[in-house]
Design a protein around this motif. Structure first.
Motif, short mmCIF file in Angstrom:
data_model
loop_
_atom_site.label_atom_id
_atom_site.label_comp_id
_atom_site.label_asym_id
_atom_site.label_seq_id
_atom_site.Cartn_x
_atom_site.Cartn_y
_atom_site.Cartn_z
N GLU A 183 23.24 8.94 12.67
CA GLU A 183 23.54 9.51 11.52
C GLU A 183 22.75 9.32 10.12
OE1 GLU A 183 27.36 7.55 11.48
OE2 GLU A 183 28.03 8.28 13.71
N GLU A 184 22.09 8.26 9.63
CA GLU A 184 21.54 7.70 8.02
C GLU A 184 20.01 7.55 8.39
OE1 GLU A 184 22.30 8.51 5.60
OE2 GLU A 184 24.55 9.32 5.50
N ASP A 185 18.77 7.81 7.65
CA ASP A 185 17.82 7.40 7.84
C ASP A 185 17.49 5.97 7.15
OD1 ASP A 185 17.69 8.22 5.18
OD2 ASP A 185 15.94 9.57 5.41
N ALA A 186 18.83 5.77 6.16
CA ALA A 186 18.47 4.28 5.21
C ALA A 186 19.87 3.71 5.56
CB ALA A 186 18.03 5.18 4.59
N ILE A 187 20.02 2.60 6.76
CA ILE A 187 21.34 1.66 6.58
C ILE A 187 22.14 1.69 5.33
CG2 ILE A 187 19.92 0.54 8.72
CD1 ILE A 187 20.55 -1.83 7.79
N LEU A 188 21.47 1.39 4.63
CA LEU A 188 22.45 1.01 3.12
C LEU A 188 23.34 2.34 2.64
CD1 LEU A 188 20.42 -1.66 1.15
CD2 LEU A 188 22.36 -1.70 2.47
N GLN A 226 0.91 -1.61 0.00
CA GLN A 226 0.13 0.14 -0.07
C GLN A 226 1.02 0.92 -0.07
OE1 GLN A 226 -2.61 -1.26 3.61
NE2 GLN A 226 -4.11 -1.31 2.14
N LEU A 227 1.86 1.04 0.51
CA LEU A 227 2.91 2.80 0.96
C LEU A 227 3.91 2.43 -0.08
CD1 LEU A 227 3.52 2.02 4.60
CD2 LEU A 227 2.10 4.27 3.28
N ALA A 285 10.32 3.79 8.08
CA ALA A 285 10.47 5.51 7.72
C ALA A 285 9.70 6.45 7.34
CB ALA A 285 11.61 6.19 7.37
N ASP A 286 9.34 5.25 5.73
CA ASP A 286 8.72 5.71 5.05
C ASP A 286 6.86 5.76 5.43
OD1 ASP A 286 10.36 5.96 3.58
OD2 ASP A 286 9.45 4.82 1.19
N ALA A 287 6.89 5.23 6.39
CA ALA A 287 5.12 4.82 6.99
C ALA A 287 5.15 6.15 7.98
CB ALA A 287 5.17 4.01 7.83
N GLY A 288 6.55 6.43 8.48
CA GLY A 288 5.98 8.08 8.72
C GLY A 288 5.87 9.02 8.17
N VAL A 344 19.99 -6.85 4.39
CA VAL A 344 18.88 -5.98 3.63
C VAL A 344 18.01 -6.35 4.17
CG1 VAL A 344 17.77 -6.42 1.29
CG2 VAL A 344 20.80 -7.10 1.87
N ASN A 345 17.70 -7.09 4.88
CA ASN A 345 16.46 -7.30 6.00
C ASN A 345 16.48 -6.00 6.59
OD1 ASN A 345 14.30 -8.33 7.22
ND2 ASN A 345 15.15 -9.76 8.55
N HIS A 346 16.78 -6.23 7.39
CA HIS A 346 16.91 -4.65 8.63
C HIS A 346 16.75 -3.40 7.52
CE1 HIS A 346 18.34 -8.05 11.73
NE2 HIS A 346 17.84 -6.68 11.96
N TYR A 347 17.48 -3.02 6.49
CA TYR A 347 17.18 -2.14 5.58
C TYR A 347 15.92 -1.82 5.28
CZ TYR A 347 16.95 0.61 1.12
OH TYR A 347 16.25 1.36 0.73
N GLN A 348 15.35 -3.28 4.89
CA GLN A 348 14.14 -3.03 4.31
C GLN A 348 12.86 -3.03 4.92
OE1 GLN A 348 13.06 -6.45 2.59
NE2 GLN A 348 14.56 -5.79 0.28
N GLY A 349 13.39 -3.70 6.85
CA GLY A 349 12.31 -3.15 7.68
C GLY A 349 12.43 -1.96 8.43
N PHE A 350 13.47 -1.21 8.66
CA PHE A 350 13.41 -0.02 8.56
C PHE A 350 13.08 1.34 7.85
CE2 PHE A 350 16.30 -0.95 12.09
CZ PHE A 350 15.61 -0.52 13.17
N LYS A 351 13.27 0.41 6.31
CA LYS A 351 12.78 1.60 5.47
C LYS A 351 11.16 1.45 5.45
CE LYS A 351 13.02 4.18 1.70
NZ LYS A 351 13.58 5.85 1.35
N LEU A 352 10.82 1.02 5.61
CA LEU A 352 8.88 0.62 5.64
C LEU A 352 8.51 1.25 6.53
CD1 LEU A 352 6.14 -0.48 4.44
CD2 LEU A 352 6.85 -2.94 5.80
#
Length: 625
Positions: free
Chosen positions: A540-545, A436-437, A501-504, A491-499
């Motif tokens: 320091e970064e909002d996306a770990i990658l 959805q997002l 962040a974008d929901a926020g 990659v898993n943790h990147y995707q989780g925190f990205k989700l």
């Protein structure tokens, strides 16, 4: 547990008279806050000059220190104007869970008349308006009108506060039982409730209380009205029931017994969209609602879970002392509980936590599958995983090692467990949310679908016969499997925190990703050494990658996952999440993707238009193909 009762209100409301009477009734120590003003404050007020925040700060700190010292041996009553919320925050610093508030409220004319009749007091009637001007009505106080006699006011306070529990827990399933014991162990006076079914499930709460020494002071109920009446107001009731219709049914049953300002805390795995609806519905009834994600399982709930609360910040502050006290502690001794954001955000973050958890579990299953195909016995696989702990330790790795070492008779127990993996819905919701997002958190979906695939056991058995092939011998270096596992986890943790962040951004939640990582370092199912590392990365970064340290790690690990996934494919061994990690990353790092073909196709059959690389204006074009 000792408590301090602060009686507040504007000067002249009768605080001292009521406070002295109440302290006698309760047989506790009494202090008049006015007696602790420094002489400089007394001189200002005597000269008709209102005190400012700076004048009051030292005085408030003194009263807080006085309360702390007294609470070591006794309860007490302290009368103090405490007109602003910031003043009350100072007064209750470090003793929030032992602080009770009484607000004596009256009209300006009522109190002016009292002040004019008062003799030998440095507070001038001219200052009364300044007190009304700064008064911030407390949300968590028992409010009593001063037109009653002092003796009657004391009687009301005593009846409201004596023998009343400060926190209620509704639902004594696995998590509810553990949380109630946790609350009791931390010194809270609690009431517990569970429904009864005649002849099937009777005296659940009473029997549970009798089974545990720490619950001997708790109050156990099977009658809903009695449960609600046993709680101090505003009531704080935590719901530990099944998500969905059950939660709605429980709320509907409870509402008739609640009063304005009461707080319901949903600690179940509710859908974040349902949480938003419940918040809005109860707001119209003057009932507050907090959606709280709780992770840690049965043991975590008892010893300290990770807690993710979302809702109105001011309302959260009223339950914060309870949630923080029962939460796990991080490496610095701070509670693994933090305010997440507005309504729905707590349950959203918990939902993503569970999505990340699905992937972490699937990755370990795939690692097991690789070694199993190589002919390695479960206990030997456990030894290999144990050797990974210095560089890749996590709670899930630890329990996987324990599982692989468990024997039943002459065989390992894991060999006797049917290969069907269930789920309770949060993985589904996370997959729907990422779609959805429009966020490519593909590994959550892949892990979920791997569980779905596992349930088709009979189909898989038949397909294995229909499409049987002669497998080549799989040989993969143990170190490469470790590095492939580490790559996929990044990659898993990147995707989780990205989700998250974008929901926020989409829902206008002000989320702190580093703080979310911090509360996931203990108590929860996905706690790990890597999560500890992510606290600093996400500052320091909002996306770990995007972070240099992570970039360097990924570059070192990438060749290994290429090798491992290639070997799995060539040997017809399913490794869906390991494969997805590679495919996502290859797409993520491709500057010019084949999506231009897709957009051209869309324009061809649906006139959906496209942008051009040679037109920097961003204009959308259409071609008559």
């Amino acid at each position: 547990m000792n408590n301090v009762i602060f009686i507040m209100g504007v000067s002249g409301c009768g605080k001292s008279t009521v406070g002295q009477l109440l302290s006698k009734r309760l047989k506790v120590t009494f202090f008049d806050g006015d007696d602790f003003h420094p002489q400089s404050n007394v001189d200002k007020m005597s000269n008709g000059v209102p005190l400012n925040d700076e004048d009051r700060y030292g005085w408030l700190v003194t009263l807080n220190k006085l309360a702390k010292e007294t609470l070591e041996s006794n309860s007490c009553v302290i009368v103090c104007s405490a007109l602003k919320q910031s003043y009350r925050d100072i007064l209750s610093t470090d003793i929030q869970n032992q602080t009770k508030w009484i607000h004596l409220a009256g009209s300006f004319d009522q109190i002016l008349d009292r002040i004019n009749k008062r003799e030998n007091h440095y507070m001038q009637s001219d200052l009364l308006q300044s007190q009304f001007d700064i008064l911030e009505e407390p949300l968590n106080a028992l409010e009593i009108k001063i037109d009653l006699k002092p003796e009657d006011i004391v009687e009301i306070i005593a009846k409201k506060m004596e023998m009343k529990s400060e926190f209620g827990l509704f639902g004594l399933g696995v998590m509810g039982k553990s949380l109630s014991r946790n609350l009791a162990q931390k010194g809270f006076n609690i009431s517990i409730f569970n429904r009864e079914v005649a002849g099937v499930e009777e005296s659940v709460a009473a029997n549970f209380k009798n089974d545990h020494e720490e619950l001997q002071t708790a109050k156990a109920f099977s009658d809903l009205e009695a449960f609600a009446n046993s709680l101090q107001t505003p009531r704080r009731i935590m719901l530990m029931v099944n998500a969905g219709k059950t939660t709605d049914s429980v709320i509907a049953d409870l509402v008739p017994f609640l009063t304005d300002g009461d707080i319901l805390i949903d600690g179940g795995n509710s859908n974040y969209l349902d949480t938003k609806e419940r918040h809005d519905l109860l707001k119209n009834k003057n009932i507050h609602f907090i959606g709280v994600g709780v992770s840690g399982g049965e043991e975590g709930a008892l010893k300290g879970p990770s807690i993710m609360p979302g809702g109105n910040k001011e309302i959260y502050n009223l339950v914060q002392p309870y949630l923080e006290k029962i939460a796990a502690k991080d490496a610095n001794g701070l509670p693994c509980c933090t305010y997440i954001g507005e309504e729905g955000s707590g349950h959203f973050v918990k939902m993503v936590h569970n999505g990340v958890e699905y992937v972490e579990m699937q990755l370990l299953a795939e690692v097991y599958s690789i070694f199993h195909r190589m002919g390695t016995a479960p206990d030997k696989i456990a030894d290999i995983l144990a050797s990974w702990q210095p560089t890749a330790n996590s709670y899930l790795l630890e329990i996987t090692i324990a599982i692989l070492r468990k024997k039943e008779g002459d065989d390992w127990l894991v060999n006797k467990i049917v290969d069907k993996a269930g789920n309770k819905g949060t993985g589904n919701w996370a997959t729907i949310a990422t779609a959805q997002l429009g966020v490519p958190s593909s590994m959550i979906a892949t892990a979920l679908f791997a569980r779905f695939n596992s349930f088709y056991k009979e189909d898989r058995i038949q397909a294995s016969i229909n499409f049987t092939t002669e497998n080549q011998e799989l040989v993969v270096d143990h170190q490469k499997v470790l590095e492939a596992y580490q790559f996929a986890r990044i990659v898993n943790h990147y995707q989780g925190f990205k989700l998250i962040a974008d929901a926020g951004k989409a829902y206008k939640w002000n989320l702190n990703l580093s703080e979310i990582a911090r509360i996931w370092t203990n108590g929860c199912i996905i706690r790990s050494d890597f999560m500890v590392e992510l606290i600093g990365v996400l500052k320091e970064e909002d996306a770990i990658l995007k972070h240099k340290t992570i970039i360097d790690q990924v570059k070192l690990l990438k060749p290994s996952i290429n090798t491992v996934v290639a070997n799995c494919v060539l040997n017809e061994l399913a490794a869906p999440c390991l494969s997805d990690a590679v495919n996502f990353f290859n797409g993520y790092t491709t500057a010019n993707s084949p999506a231009n073909i897709i957009q051209a196709q869309r324009d061809y059959f649906g006139a959906h238009t496209y942008q051009r690389t040679d037109d920097e204006s961003g204009t959308f074009h259409h071609t008559n193909w």
